[in-house]
Write a protein that holds these residues in place. Structure first.
Motif, short mmCIF file in Angstrom:
data_model
loop_
_atom_site.label_atom_id
_atom_site.label_comp_id
_atom_site.label_asym_id
_atom_site.label_seq_id
_atom_site.Cartn_x
_atom_site.Cartn_y
_atom_site.Cartn_z
N LYS B 494 -38.65 -39.61 -43.43
CA LYS B 494 -37.28 -39.37 -42.98
C LYS B 494 -36.70 -38.15 -43.71
O LYS B 494 -36.01 -37.31 -43.13
N THR B 495 -37.00 -38.09 -44.99
CA THR B 495 -36.43 -37.02 -45.81
C THR B 495 -37.02 -35.66 -45.46
O THR B 495 -36.31 -34.66 -45.39
N ILE B 496 -38.30 -35.64 -45.22
CA ILE B 496 -38.92 -34.33 -44.96
C ILE B 496 -38.51 -33.81 -43.59
O ILE B 496 -38.33 -32.60 -43.40
N LEU B 497 -38.29 -34.70 -42.66
CA LEU B 497 -37.78 -34.25 -41.35
C LEU B 497 -36.41 -33.63 -41.52
O LEU B 497 -36.10 -32.59 -40.94
N LYS B 498 -35.62 -34.26 -42.35
CA LYS B 498 -34.28 -33.72 -42.58
C LYS B 498 -34.34 -32.40 -43.34
O LYS B 498 -33.53 -31.50 -43.11
N GLY B 530 -36.34 -29.17 -54.45
CA GLY B 530 -36.92 -29.72 -55.68
C GLY B 530 -37.10 -31.23 -55.60
O GLY B 530 -38.14 -31.77 -56.01
N ASP B 531 -36.11 -31.92 -55.07
CA ASP B 531 -36.22 -33.38 -54.94
C ASP B 531 -37.43 -33.75 -54.09
O ASP B 531 -38.18 -34.68 -54.44
N VAL B 532 -37.59 -33.05 -52.98
CA VAL B 532 -38.72 -33.38 -52.10
C VAL B 532 -40.04 -33.06 -52.77
O VAL B 532 -41.01 -33.82 -52.66
#
Lengths: 604, 604
Positions: B494-498, B530-532
């Motif tokens: 979900k995060t990487i898509l965003k 950085g978080d990702v």
């Protein structure tokens, strides 16, 4: 000289336009504190802060305190400032004139102190400690004790401290072991060792009055067996004259990261078996007395944070306007000359971050004091309890959230100066070092978070928190009616609904068998509560600004009010979405921090 | 003695299990660096770090550096450590043996240096500066220059520095005014003043070789007219013997917030008109040379941050296991005795925060070095360019994001110690002070954010970033296949898509007429990237851990691998939702920071 402590216009905005402080002057008790008088007092404080206190900030950091032959010497330059403080009667601003106080509204005294903390927080430690010690005596002392000590303390003739922490009793006060044994004459013999005692000794005053927490022989273990004593450095005879030196001495000074101007003492009581004190208040009720003082003390620590952040912001702003470095970013400006760094987007982002937090924190802290004033004046039990509710809920935010953000703002302040910010040539690095302690003492910020989740959230079965939410919603409703604030009010509305959901979730969890998991999210919960409170304060400000702009203002005021709307816009659009992300984390009840075993942390 | 610098098991995990470093030993160049040799080298480094370097950390902070009669004295205790460094040949670990290097894989040298930085970052400044100066000569020097300087620098017989910054040329290097005039003998006469020169002078070595940025008379303005010179402190004759002292002197030392063991010098060149240097590389190509060195230098700064964070974590963990304070939180445990603070949920939260960031940062930094090694060994242009792409993108994260989080981790480290953390009795406050500089120098973190958004994002028309995203998605796919990691992989997905959506949005905006607004969000963009990247590293680790656990492990390893899964769980569930909130902010394109006028900032 540029104004480098706090924005005067902003202070007046909060006092006169946001809180409408002169409303209080309708009451007989505060009738002399009309707008004009308030501004005069602010001007005097500002002058003292800028001309006398700020110039000693760096000097005192370098000089520090010394322990010489058992006596503590504070930085030499503090003596003049202390004299001016006594002359100006700045120590007991909001206290009862009967005992030597100035009888100001607490809100005004907070505004004044925000100048003083911003100018010289280490110096101010001596002031708040004598004030706090005296306040304890005012609350719990007998008339004889009040007569003996109060005026001399509120006038600054004598100093004060607070002996609480021991090496094995820090966050866990109940573990303390200092012992008190009753003597035949009604005094107590006290024996023990205390650490981390701010202003435990000093050469600013001829005497120091130490409130001391100790356990009377035979008293229960834990917090239920703690009593409070008055232990003067030099014994005070019944006629108020000074007697023999007491057996309480400073045995060492902490070397610290910052706050060098304030001595942090290790204190030995009764090492010769001769330390004498008198009971303050009732036996075994010492912790209760502490709790009563706690709100004021924690509000004060928040104000220390704000002071550092505000001075850091004012310095950074001034620097960013003057420091020329780098060309404008736009490609169309390739051959343009270098510009002041305030024109670079990332610097503006940092400055607006500092501005919006500084403003929000100021409004919050003054608002809490204003609630105290309203309680003080009110005869209506419901009204009193409403304001008390706001205070109880907001204190962990004022202490925990505000000091966390203040430290971050000081870090931005260093960053805006670049390499220079890391040098001692400028104040920025000192403000960062000094502000760090505010996150730790007077209950670590972790403890503030536990207080919010474990106690405050459940006050009145949750009705108190609901009252605060309703109050915030009033501001949202007003904002909805202003076209220019409509988007912000929607964003805020979305956030507060999510906060309500979060409150329900974590509140229930904290009283379930998943309590440990709930408390692993307590810190985040304090964070999101604080974010919403900041946004509330900033939207409230923006509402006023919009109304003023609609009525037409002078150019300078137009800039100011527009700036208020920008602060709200920035905070609500840039912080609240992140805050909702943090609420998602709480709502997910992730338990990694609880489930991980000690061995899985590694480090062997 | 508890291990208080870095978790050895974790270092080995990254080297052997995550990166499978001994794969490199299949290549002739690295054939001697098999697993056993790698571990032997690590053990030697660890011993030196623990026994000799760490004990001098606090001492050197207190002693600081002095400028006496024009000569800089570093802390006395550094002389022994420096001698051991020379004896152990630790300065030029991954450099070409032809010039005195040890020829290690860069990944291994990074792992070794993470011990050294964690043990004594201020001392290490002298080491990385001579190494960096020598590396410049290795890259751009003539054979004669290499023969003259390299071996003596890589062996530490001579020191090095880097003279770049001037008072009006900090972030904007192109503004520098130091002048070079060509002499008849081919040397240059150099005149100018430099500031903030780390190791600009020192009594550790008999000579110091200074690379200096200056503008040759008549050269263009800005960065296009900057050349690089070698300016020895003492002139080096063609036969390698020392000649006359050069006209380059330290005129002052900065008083700093931290890093006291490392002298930060103001340098005057040619104040007597006698400063002589030789050109290094081509005329007017000085900035290009700087850029080539930049990746290594910025990776190194990230490693400094990791070093501080890791030591802070190890100390905090050790302290939290030993410090007994407060009863267990659960009501059912009301009469239980006080427990070590590691059992309190909020302390565990802080420790797990420190653990997961430390681990993620370690993996990231070693991975970048591993990419360098792969490029070094590869003959395949596509492969080289793939690894170079990862490096280019990850360097601003390694420098900017890592040092930001490292500073925060050190702040947690102080907080876990409570009041003790604020005292100089423990290392925590020094680590916080020392680490602050890493956010500022070698390009402030604001500049790192601009680099990511303005240059790196657009590399290969965005294809380079897509390559990195694909690589991250591979790890997500692997995680999906592990039942225990399935939820985490969904969250990550979900995060990487965003993130992809965010990249598209801010990338386009940065090249539109809203570029200023885009750059006001550059910092947030670095943050979410950085978080990702952290989450990627931690999920990668968790994948390995799950596989190892499935195959059965010893008790101690089980604890370690379970801890890996907990780190990933904590980070992905507690940080990524917040990160998505930050992406929402970027996607909203709020322009408050750009629209606000200078006057609206107030402060007048």
């Amino acid at each position: 000289m540029a104004q480098l402590i706090a924005d005067r216009r902003d202070i007046e905005f909060v006092l006169h336009e946001q809180l409408q402080l002169d409303y209080l002057s309708k009451y007989e008790e505060f009738e002399e504190f009309d707008k004009k008088t308030i501004n005069l007092i602010l001007s005097e404080a500002r002058n003292l802060a800028i001309k006398e206190m700020l110039p000693t900030l760096k000097v005192s950091d370098e000089e520090g305190c010394r322990l010489e032959k058992g006596e503590v010497k504070v930085p030499e330059c503090f003596h003049k400032v202390y004299k001016l403080f006594r002359e100006g009667e700045w120590i007991a601003m909001y206290d009862d004139p009967e005992w030597g106080g100035q009888g100001m509204p607490m809100t005004l005294s907070l505004a004044v102190n925000s100048y003083f903390y911003g100018a010289n927080f280490p110096f101010m430690m001596a002031i708040i400690l004598v004030h706090g010690a005296a306040k304890l005596i005012e609350h719990y002392g007998t008339d004889a004790q009040k007569n003996l000590f109060l005026e001399k303390m509120y006038s600054g003739q004598w100093g004060g401290s607070m002996l609480l922490t021991e090496s094995e009793a820090g966050s866990d006060v109940g573990a303390l072991t200092t012992k008190a044994v009753k003597n035949d004459d009604g005094t107590y013999s006290i024996t023990g060792n205390k650490i981390f005692i701010s202003s435990g000794d000093s050469d600013l005053t001829e005497n120091i009055i130490h409130p001391v927490l100790a356990r009377i022989e035979g008293a229960p273990e834990g917090t239920a067996g703690i009593s409070l004593f008055i232990v003067p450095k030099i014994w005070v005879n019944e006629d108020g004259t000074l007697g023999e030196p007491n057996d309480i001495v400073c045995t060492g000074l902490e070397e610290k990261m910052g706050l060098h101007g304030s001595p942090t003492c290790s204190m030995a009581l009764g090492s010769k078996g001769m330390c004498k004190g008198v009971l303050l208040g009732q036996e075994n009720k010492g912790m209760r007395a502490m709790f009563v003082m706690m709100n004021e003390a924690r509000l004060d620590v928040g104000l220390q944070g704000l002071g550092c952040a505000s001075t850091s912001f004012m310095n950074a702003l001034n620097y960013a306007k003057e420091r020329v470095q780098g060309k404008p970013l736009l490609a169309s400006a390739k051959d343009a000359p270098a510009v002041p760094i305030i024109q670079h987007p990332d610097v503006k982002r940092m400055l607006l971050t500092m501005k919006s937090y500084t403003e929000g924190m100021r409004s919050l802290l003054y608002f809490i004091a204003f609630c105290e004033d309203r309680i003080h004046l009110s005869n209506d039990a419901d009204e009193k309890s409403m304001y008390q509710g706001y205070i109880d809920l907001l204190i962990p935010v004022a202490k925990g959230y505000v000091t966390d953000r203040a430290f971050e703002m000081c870090a931005h302040g260093v960053q805006i100066y670049g390499g220079y910010g890391y040098t001692k040539e400028y104040l920025q690095e000192q403000l960062l070092r000094d502000s760090k302690i505010t996150q730790i003492y007077e209950g670590t910020n972790g403890i503030q978070a536990m207080d919010l989740l474990g106690r405050k959230l459940h006050l009145g079965k949750g009705e108190v928190f609901k009252g605060l939410i309703s109050k915030i919603k009033e501001i949202i409703e007003t904002a909805k009616a202003h076209k220019v604030l409509n988007d912000l009010s929607q964003e805020m509305q979305k956030t507060i609904l999510k906060l309500e959901k979060t409150i329900g979730h974590i509140g229930a969890m904290s009283r379930s068998d998943k309590a440990l998991t709930a408390f692993a999210h307590a810190y985040s919960f304090l964070d999101v509560t604080g974010d919403v409170v900041m946004a509330w304060m900033l939207l409230w400000r923006a509402n006023i600004a919009v109304e003023k702009l609609e009525n037409g203002t002078k150019r300078k005021d137009t800039d100011f009010y527009t700036g208020q709307i920008r602060s709200a816009q920035f905070f609500i659009n840039s912080v609240l979405p992140v805050s909702r992300g943090k609420m998602d984390v709480i709502l997910s009840s992730d338990d990694a921090a609880i489930q991980i075993s000690e061995n899985s942390f590694g480090g062997l």
